[in-house]
Design a protein around this motif. Structure first.
Motif, PDB file in Angstrom:
ATOM      1  N   MET A   1      -3.968 -17.200  14.862  1.00 38.07           N
ATOM      2  CA  MET A   1      -2.958 -16.567  14.011  1.00 38.07           C
ATOM      3  C   MET A   1      -2.735 -17.413  12.763  1.00 38.07           C
ATOM      4  O   MET A   1      -2.322 -18.564  12.848  1.00 38.07           O
ATOM      5  N   VAL A   2      -3.009 -16.813  11.629  1.00 35.55           N
ATOM      6  CA  VAL A   2      -2.952 -17.500  10.349  1.00 35.55           C
ATOM      7  C   VAL A   2      -1.692 -17.060   9.599  1.00 35.55           C
ATOM      8  O   VAL A   2      -1.492 -15.871   9.386  1.00 35.55           O
ATOM      9  N   VAL A   3      -0.860 -18.020   9.217  1.00 35.04           N
ATOM     10  CA  VAL A   3       0.359 -17.676   8.481  1.00 35.04           C
ATOM     11  C   VAL A   3       0.161 -17.948   6.994  1.00 35.04           C
ATOM     12  O   VAL A   3      -0.280 -19.025   6.608  1.00 35.04           O
ATOM     13  N   HIS A   4       0.449 -16.937   6.187  1.00 33.25           N
ATOM     14  CA  HIS A   4       0.427 -17.101   4.732  1.00 33.25           C
ATOM     15  C   HIS A   4       1.832 -16.905   4.177  1.00 33.25           C
ATOM     16  O   HIS A   4       2.626 -16.134   4.720  1.00 33.25           O
ATOM     17  N   ALA A   5       2.102 -17.576   3.048  1.00 30.86           N
ATOM     18  CA  ALA A   5       3.423 -17.479   2.414  1.00 30.86           C
ATOM     19  C   ALA A   5       3.394 -16.448   1.277  1.00 30.86           C
ATOM     20  O   ALA A   5       2.335 -15.936   0.919  1.00 30.86           O
ATOM     21  N   HIS A   6       4.564 -16.183   0.703  1.00 32.14           N
ATOM     22  CA  HIS A   6       4.664 -15.181  -0.366  1.00 32.14           C
ATOM     23  C   HIS A   6       3.856 -15.540  -1.615  1.00 32.14           C
ATOM     24  O   HIS A   6       3.616 -14.679  -2.456  1.00 32.14           O
ATOM     25  N   SER A   7       3.443 -16.793  -1.754  1.00 27.96           N
ATOM     26  CA  SER A   7       2.618 -17.152  -2.917  1.00 27.96           C
ATOM     27  C   SER A   7       1.158 -16.718  -2.724  1.00 27.96           C
ATOM     28  O   SER A   7       0.382 -16.696  -3.685  1.00 27.96           O
ATOM     29  N   TYR A   8       0.789 -16.373  -1.496  1.00 29.57           N
ATOM     30  CA  TYR A   8      -0.609 -16.034  -1.180  1.00 29.57           C
ATOM     31  C   TYR A   8      -1.186 -14.949  -2.101  1.00 29.57           C
ATOM     32  O   TYR A   8      -2.303 -15.105  -2.612  1.00 29.57           O
ATOM     33  N   PRO A   9      -0.435 -13.839  -2.361  1.00 28.28           N
ATOM     34  CA  PRO A   9      -1.011 -12.819  -3.250  1.00 28.28           C
ATOM     35  C   PRO A   9      -1.452 -13.395  -4.594  1.00 28.28           C
ATOM     36  O   PRO A   9      -2.500 -13.000  -5.120  1.00 28.28           O
ATOM     37  N   LEU A  10      -0.696 -14.358  -5.115  1.00 27.49           N
ATOM     38  CA  LEU A  10      -1.057 -14.944  -6.414  1.00 27.49           C
ATOM     39  C   LEU A  10      -2.391 -15.679  -6.344  1.00 27.49           C
ATOM     40  O   LEU A  10      -3.168 -15.686  -7.299  1.00 27.49           O
ATOM     41  N   GLY A  11      -2.656 -16.293  -5.201  1.00 24.14           N
ATOM     42  CA  GLY A  11      -3.932 -17.000  -5.021  1.00 24.14           C
ATOM     43  C   GLY A  11      -5.107 -16.045  -5.194  1.00 24.14           C
ATOM     44  O   GLY A  11      -6.197 -16.438  -5.629  1.00 24.14           O
ATOM     45  N   HIS A  12      -4.881 -14.769  -4.870  1.00 22.51           N
ATOM     46  CA  HIS A  12      -5.975 -13.790  -4.969  1.00 22.51           C
ATOM     47  C   HIS A  12      -6.298 -13.384  -6.402  1.00 22.51           C
ATOM     48  O   HIS A  12      -7.175 -12.546  -6.619  1.00 22.51           O
ATOM     49  N   LEU A  13      -5.623 -13.992  -7.369  1.00 25.62           N
ATOM     50  CA  LEU A  13      -6.070 -13.795  -8.751  1.00 25.62           C
ATOM     51  C   LEU A  13      -7.494 -14.324  -8.896  1.00 25.62           C
ATOM     52  O   LEU A  13      -8.308 -13.778  -9.635  1.00 25.62           O
ATOM     53  N   VAL A  14      -7.767 -15.406  -8.181  1.00 27.00           N
ATOM     54  CA  VAL A  14      -9.135 -15.955  -8.222  1.00 27.00           C
ATOM     55  C   VAL A  14     -10.111 -14.923  -7.659  1.00 27.00           C
ATOM     56  O   VAL A  14     -11.162 -14.644  -8.231  1.00 27.00           O
TER      57      VAL A  14
ATOM     58  N   LEU B   1      -3.953 -21.098   0.006  1.00 25.81           N
ATOM     59  CA  LEU B   1      -4.339 -21.725   1.282  1.00 25.81           C
ATOM     60  C   LEU B   1      -3.219 -21.472   2.298  1.00 25.81           C
ATOM     61  O   LEU B   1      -2.043 -21.545   1.955  1.00 25.81           O
ATOM     62  N   PHE B   2      -3.594 -21.143   3.522  1.00 27.66           N
ATOM     63  CA  PHE B   2      -2.590 -20.773   4.529  1.00 27.66           C
ATOM     64  C   PHE B   2      -1.625 -21.920   4.832  1.00 27.66           C
ATOM     65  O   PHE B   2      -1.928 -23.089   4.558  1.00 27.66           O
TER      66      PHE B   2
END
Ligand code: ATP
Ligand code: MG
Length: 557
Positions: A212-225, A404-405
């Motif tokens: 189970m991988v937990v991501h935070a609310h900043s994760y969507p921004l990382g997907h700009l890459v 990063l998670f």
């Protein structure tokens, strides 16, 4: 196209200048969906098509209003910030509506594929303390079967139909009065910190039980890459990523980065039997401009008559998830005139190594570390290895890359194992060439140690794929009294080929010609299909275990 390519920033420029700013408070629902809806009321966000040819289109404005209604429904049934909600839906528009709603609400959502069995479901609901499940009538029986063993599961919602004990989405929308498009304003609801938990993903389970991988609310921004740099997306693009909604890959290609950039996503809702070639006429008809799918799908697509389709609008193609054999890239290029830009990452990350448009592609290489991602290759003691040497892929934690998670949920042991020495170790092995390109060798456990050599299965599989009879191959170490392990290939033949002794010899000869002879598979077994995860990845560990079992059985007689 040539002009556009000339204007692309160089890799070096991107590494020096591309940054992602993460504000203290960030919420993809409000800051992206609602922001677009307010800026451009008519902006198209999604074109949805199913296998029967039905079509629906949604603007950001539609998604804002529909997700607000869904928030109100969740609130009505007591779901609040921090509650965990499982979404087990196919690629139906409601998946996006509820995903956005749960993000706005600050609930922690957990996508799951509809292919899960009751046993898988029970494992996941219990492991993640799920409070609400959202699914369809046809999957409700599976939930009913295990419901009593899942005490945290307080609310069940179906997006279609009506059933005792279940909240019905269509009923909620209209009775007793139409559900409001406006948000009921509850204190604290609109504010999520960028560090608050956003979601829980289950990994594909290629190497064992899914984690189970937990991501935070900043994760969507990382997907700009992922979306802006790798998928090469701009606001008037139409992007298709083939992925089930249950996998991290759908966050890579069907949601976050695409909509932050303002591109439109194309959704093909696959429910029944699927032939990869079904998507070729869709690429043509809708003028999809950028496309991403895993190697398994490319391997099927190249068997089609690609030049029958007019793919003039298709500008850019990508692949990730497994290693992509150079032979597949060659065949795709021959059929479509487009190359495939490879990328590497995990459920735990966004795209972190990749080949970007404007960068020279090296077939068989994953590319170079993405801006913001400092990646090194280390030996077992955590020391950097030299150019050309095999090492463990390590991601530097300071500064921590965006996307990063946060860590594995309730799994201190695994967290301790992967976060060490100031790095996050991905569990994969690679080497770097003199131009700084990374080449995938294999997962830590898949590397074969035979007669003192170390052999990466991918290289042998790629050599096998160059033989005209081979459709797919998986290479593992098979126990051997003399050598410890020998290289064994499980091969699926292309239609029209029959397994014969002479074919075995011919394939072995071919591998010896294209790669160092010590890597050739001494053993070859032809099979109808390879064991795969439900996300379509080859499970080499099952084949390894099968070989071990056969060896033990033979030696105990
Ligand atoms: P589990 O962790 O449960 O065993 P998984 O690792 O397959 O499952 P994912 O997060 O979906 O789950 O996949 C990430 C893995 O996929 C990577 O660690 C790597 O092994 C493989 N992978 C991804 N992209 C590439 C690529 N371009 N080349 C080779 N392998 C890749
Ligand atoms: Mg993994």
């Amino acid at each position: 196209m040539a002009d556009e390519e000339q204007n692309l920033p160089s890799y070096e420029d991107l590494c020096a200048n591309f940054t992602i700013n993460v504000p203290e408070y960030y919420n993809f629902g409000f800051d992206v969906i609602d922001a677009w809806a307010k800026k451009d009321r008519n902006k198209l966000a999604m074109i949805w098509v199913d296998q029967k040819g039905n079509e629906k289109k949604y603007t950001f404005f539609d998604l804002m209003r529909l997700s607000n209604q869904a928030v109100n429904i969740c609130l009505k049934y007591g779901i609040k910030k921090g509650d965990r909600v499982m979404l087990m839906l196919p690629r139906t528009p409601e998946w996006w509506i509820f995903t956005i709603a749960l993000i706005k609400l600050g609930a922690v959502y957990c996508p799951a594929t509809t292919m899960l069995t009751p046993k898988d479901l029970k494992y996941r609901i219990q492991a993640a303390d799920i409070r609400m499940i959202i699914t369809m009538a046809e999957h409700a029986d599976k939930v009913e079967e295990i419901r009593e063993e899942c005490p945290t599961l307080a609310v069940r919602l179906m997006i279609d139909g009506v059933r005792d004990g279940w909240v019905s989405y269509p009923v909620e929308l209209d009775y007793p009065a139409p559900c409001s498009h406006k948000l009921v304003n509850l204190p604290g609801m609109h504010r999520t910190k960028a560090t608050d938990p956003l979601l829980i993903f289950f990994t594909s389970g290629t190497t064992g039980e899914p984690k189970m991988v937990v991501h935070a609310h900043s994760y969507p921004l990382g997907h700009l890459v992922t979306a802006q740099l790798w998928h090469d997306l701009r606001p008037n693009d139409l992007h298709l990523t083939i992925s089930d909604t249950g996998w991290g890959k759908s966050a890579w290609g069907k949601l976050f980065g695409q909509w932050i950039v303002g591109a439109c996503i194309f959704v093909y809702d696959i429910r029944g039997r699927f032939h990869a070639t079904e998507i070729l006429p869709l690429l043509e008809r809708y003028g999809v401009t950028t496309f991403c799918c895993p190697p398994t799908i490319y391997r099927m697509l190249i068997l089609a008559d690609l030049d029958k389709f007019d793919l003039a609008d298709l500008r850019h193609c990508c692949s990730a998830g497994e290693a992509l054999n150079p032979e597949v890239i060659r065949a795709w290029e021959e059929g479509t005139g487009r190359t495939i830009y490879e990328g590497y990452g995990q459920t735990e990350t966004v795209l972190c190594i990749g080949t970007l448009p404007g960068m020279k592609t090296k077939p068989g290489s994953m590319g170079r570390p993405m801006p913001g991602w400092q990646i090194e290759l280390h030996d077992d003691d955590g020391n950097p290895v030299g150019i050309g040497d095999e090492g463990r892929i390590g991601i530097r934690l300071d500064p921590r890359p965006v996307g990063l998670f946060s860590g594995y949920l309730d799994n201190g042991e695994e967290n301790h194992k992967v976060f060490s020495n100031g790095f996050y170790y991905t569990g994969d092995k690679a080497y770097m060439d003199e131009d700084g390109y990374f080449w995938f060798i294999g997962r830590d456990d898949d590397v074969i140690k035979s007669s003192g050599y170390r052999i990466g299965p991918f290289e042998v599989e790629s050599a096998l794929m160059e033989h005209p009879a081979v459709q797919e191959a998986a290479v593992v170490g098979s126990p051997d009294v003399l050598r410890g392990l020998v290289v064994k290939a499980f091969i699926v033949l292309k239609p029209g080929y029959r397994p014969t002794e002479s074919l075995v010899k011919d394939i072995q000869k071919q591998v010896k010609q294209v790669t160092a002879p010590y890597k050739y598979p001494r053993l070859i077994e032809f099979v109808e299909s390879l064991p795969k995860t439900i996300s379509g990845k080859i499970k080499r560990y099952e084949l390894r275990e099968l070989e071990m079992k056969r060896f033990m059985d033979n030696n105990s007689r």
